[in-house]
Write a protein that holds these residues in place. Sequence first.
Motif, short mmCIF file in Angstrom:
data_model
loop_
_atom_site.label_atom_id
_atom_site.label_comp_id
_atom_site.label_asym_id
_atom_site.label_seq_id
_atom_site.Cartn_x
_atom_site.Cartn_y
_atom_site.Cartn_z
N VAL A 1 24.32 13.73 -17.73
CA VAL A 1 23.00 13.09 -17.87
C VAL A 1 23.09 11.79 -18.68
CG1 VAL A 1 20.64 13.37 -18.74
CG2 VAL A 1 21.80 15.31 -17.65
N TYR B 1 7.05 6.01 -25.82
CA TYR B 1 6.83 5.37 -24.51
C TYR B 1 5.76 6.10 -23.69
CZ TYR B 1 10.72 8.45 -22.82
OH TYR B 1 11.54 9.48 -22.52
N SER C 1 14.27 11.49 -13.91
CA SER C 1 13.97 11.14 -15.30
C SER C 1 12.74 11.90 -15.79
CB SER C 1 13.71 9.63 -15.40
OG SER C 1 12.99 9.32 -16.57
N VAL C 2 12.95 12.63 -16.89
CA VAL C 2 11.85 13.36 -17.53
C VAL C 2 10.78 12.37 -17.96
CG1 VAL C 2 11.25 14.70 -19.60
CG2 VAL C 2 13.35 15.22 -18.35
N GLN D 1 12.70 2.95 -14.53
CA GLN D 1 11.98 3.81 -13.59
C GLN D 1 10.51 3.98 -13.99
OE1 GLN D 1 13.45 4.84 -10.62
NE2 GLN D 1 14.96 3.42 -11.46
N HIS D 2 10.26 3.97 -15.31
CA HIS D 2 8.86 4.00 -15.79
C HIS D 2 8.14 2.76 -15.28
CE1 HIS D 2 9.97 6.68 -19.48
NE2 HIS D 2 11.09 6.43 -18.85
N ARG E 1 20.39 16.81 -31.66
CA ARG E 1 21.12 18.00 -31.18
C ARG E 1 22.53 18.04 -31.77
NH1 ARG E 1 16.36 20.29 -30.06
NH2 ARG E 1 15.19 18.89 -28.71
N ARG F 1 19.60 3.48 -22.81
CA ARG F 1 18.46 4.35 -22.44
C ARG F 1 17.41 3.49 -21.75
NH1 ARG F 1 17.10 9.07 -26.77
NH2 ARG F 1 16.04 9.85 -24.92
N LYS G 1 9.00 20.74 -28.69
CA LYS G 1 8.93 19.34 -29.12
C LYS G 1 8.64 18.41 -27.95
CE LYS G 1 12.79 16.63 -29.68
NZ LYS G 1 12.73 15.28 -29.12
N ASN G 2 9.44 18.53 -26.88
CA ASN G 2 9.34 17.53 -25.82
C ASN G 2 8.09 17.70 -24.96
OD1 ASN G 2 11.55 16.26 -26.80
ND2 ASN G 2 12.99 17.09 -25.29
N1 EPU Z 1 17.17 6.79 -16.83
C1 EPU Z 1 17.22 5.61 -16.15
N2 EPU Z 1 16.06 4.87 -16.05
C2 EPU Z 1 14.89 5.27 -16.58
C3 EPU Z 1 14.85 6.50 -17.28
C4 EPU Z 1 16.01 7.24 -17.39
O1 EPU Z 1 18.28 5.21 -15.66
O2 EPU Z 1 13.89 4.57 -16.44
C5 EPU Z 1 18.41 7.62 -16.97
C6 EPU Z 1 18.84 7.78 -18.40
O3 EPU Z 1 19.65 6.71 -18.82
C7 EPU Z 1 19.57 9.10 -18.35
C8 EPU Z 1 18.81 9.89 -17.29
O4 EPU Z 1 18.09 8.93 -16.53
O5 EPU Z 1 20.89 8.90 -17.92
C9 EPU Z 1 17.85 10.93 -17.81
O6 EPU Z 1 16.94 10.34 -18.72
P1 EPU Z 1 15.46 10.90 -18.95
O7 EPU Z 1 14.51 9.80 -18.66
O8 EPU Z 1 15.31 12.20 -18.24
O9 EPU Z 1 15.46 11.16 -20.50
P2 EPU Z 1 14.27 10.92 -21.52
O10 EPU Z 1 12.98 11.18 -20.87
O11 EPU Z 1 14.45 9.62 -22.22
C10 EPU Z 1 14.11 13.37 -22.33
C11 EPU Z 1 14.20 14.10 -23.64
C12 EPU Z 1 15.65 14.12 -24.11
C13 EPU Z 1 16.53 14.76 -23.04
C14 EPU Z 1 16.33 14.06 -21.69
C15 EPU Z 1 17.06 14.75 -20.55
C16 EPU Z 1 12.07 13.65 -24.64
C17 EPU Z 1 11.30 12.94 -25.70
N3 EPU Z 1 13.37 13.42 -24.63
O12 EPU Z 1 14.56 12.04 -22.59
O13 EPU Z 1 15.65 14.97 -25.24
O14 EPU Z 1 17.89 14.64 -23.40
O15 EPU Z 1 14.93 14.04 -21.36
O16 EPU Z 1 16.64 16.07 -20.44
O17 EPU Z 1 11.53 14.42 -23.87
C18 EPU Z 1 16.26 15.77 -27.36
O18 EPU Z 1 15.25 16.48 -27.36
O19 EPU Z 1 17.19 15.90 -28.20
C19 EPU Z 1 16.40 14.72 -26.35
C20 EPU Z 1 17.21 13.69 -26.48
#
Ligand code: EPU
Length: 427
Positions: free
Chosen positions: A327, A96, A163-164, A126-127, A371, A122, A22-23
């Motif tokens: 996380v 996004y 951040s992913v 960082q983006h 999840r 959320r 998915k991701n």
């Molecule tokens: N964060 C920041 N600033 C940012 C971005 C993130 O502070 O600009 C923080 C977040 O608040 C969090 C941490 O960094 O505490 C990690 O966030 P990340 O950006 O890695 O998460 P994401 O990209 O929004 C993706 C997955 C999530 C998964 C996380 C962590 C996708 C669409 N979503 O989210 O997946 O939990 O990475 O691995 O890829 C899921 O599939 O159920 C799911 C929620």
Amino acid sequence: MEKFIITGGNRLNGEINISGAKNAAVAIIPAVVLSDDVCTIENIPDIKDVRLMAEILREMGASVEKLDSSTLRIDPTTIKSPVAPAELATGMRASYYLLGALLGKFNRAEVAMPGGCCFGVRPIDQHLKGFSALGATHEITDAIIKVKADKLAGAHVYLDVVSVGATMNLMLAAVKAEGQTIIENSAKEPHIVDLANFLNSMGADIRGAGTDVIKIRGVKHLGGTVYSIIPDQIEAGTYMAAVAGAGGDVLIKNVIPKHLESITAKLREMGVTVTEYDEAVRVQNDGRLNKCNIKTMPHPGFPTDMQPQITAILTMANGTSIINESVWDSRFRYIDELARMGAQISVDGRLAIVEGIDHLKGAPVKAVDLRAGAAMIIAGLIATGTTVIEDIKHIDRGYEHVVEKLSAVGADIKRVQYPDNTMSNAV
Ligand code: EPU
């Protein structure tokens, strides 16, 4: 409205085939926008988030054709506007990625603030910091994020948090920027490598994906490609946890065992036998699980997206386990649902203390997010009696054919429409 009804107690035996990730899919589909030609993407999971992303591209003018159940052919050359349809984009977090992809393509993007699972704050700072380093400005009005640049130029970006989303979005924005971009402290998840491989297959020059420094040399043109998405690490981990908890012997096929190492290591600590093959793992268990402590971390640490599922099986382990969620701020909302089934768990901030009990008892529960919903399914499978799960729309966002896959290995799980006679008899 639909619900799942699960009668617990069955051991699981047989084979489960894992779908595409998915991701990875939700980043690769918007990445097609950057191409000047048609792209064919294989091993796409048939899940709600993917259908929504495909619909967004269609609304923007792309031609998106389903060649078979797991293959999409996307012609992005008819997209003329960098504005994503707001009402669709708010339906998922991954919208996004359209910011980075449209910015990379048109030097401009307008995307509604993303939705998705709620784990507390959320942010996307960082983006935006990364886009700004490349020369873009942004403004947020009426929940629409607008980014634009006269021209994008390569830059050195240090991410303050791993951040992913920010890592992938920066790759998308930088891939056609002038000069070299270096992303330091980048995320290393398998889907980051998959996105980089996909972009490289279109002609991009990205190195280092999978390490914490990614180097991107901008190219002028990206062409068409045929690309197959990696298997879903979290879907595989979810079924591994289900077999570990319910007991049985299941071969989980179409996986990359290396991506599952942290999950495999923890299941082994719990006493589960996990055998790795080239593209499969076999999970066998016939006893009570040992207690086990878990701390979620960015890859290659234990994935936060497996935390609820693992907590669900530890509710019936021998002893007390400590779960440390490092996380997300708030990823324990599902604990109240497990408590309805008798689980003994106390939460203190980012820690959950799980006291193993003899058995969970089926109850009406909710899937509070994707999840968490998977955790409720597992709890239902290992509990005695009947569990009814509401709000399964969250589960449908990320798990393809979950009822069919689990039924095929012996689980008693049904999807029912509500109101429905089956329901009122079951609860
Ligand atoms: N964060 C920041 N600033 C940012 C971005 C993130 O502070 O600009 C923080 C977040 O608040 C969090 C941490 O960094 O505490 C990690 O966030 P990340 O950006 O890695 O998460 P994401 O990209 O929004 C993706 C997955 C999530 C998964 C996380 C962590 C996708 C669409 N979503 O989210 O997946 O939990 O990475 O691995 O890829 C899921 O599939 O159920 C799911 C929620």
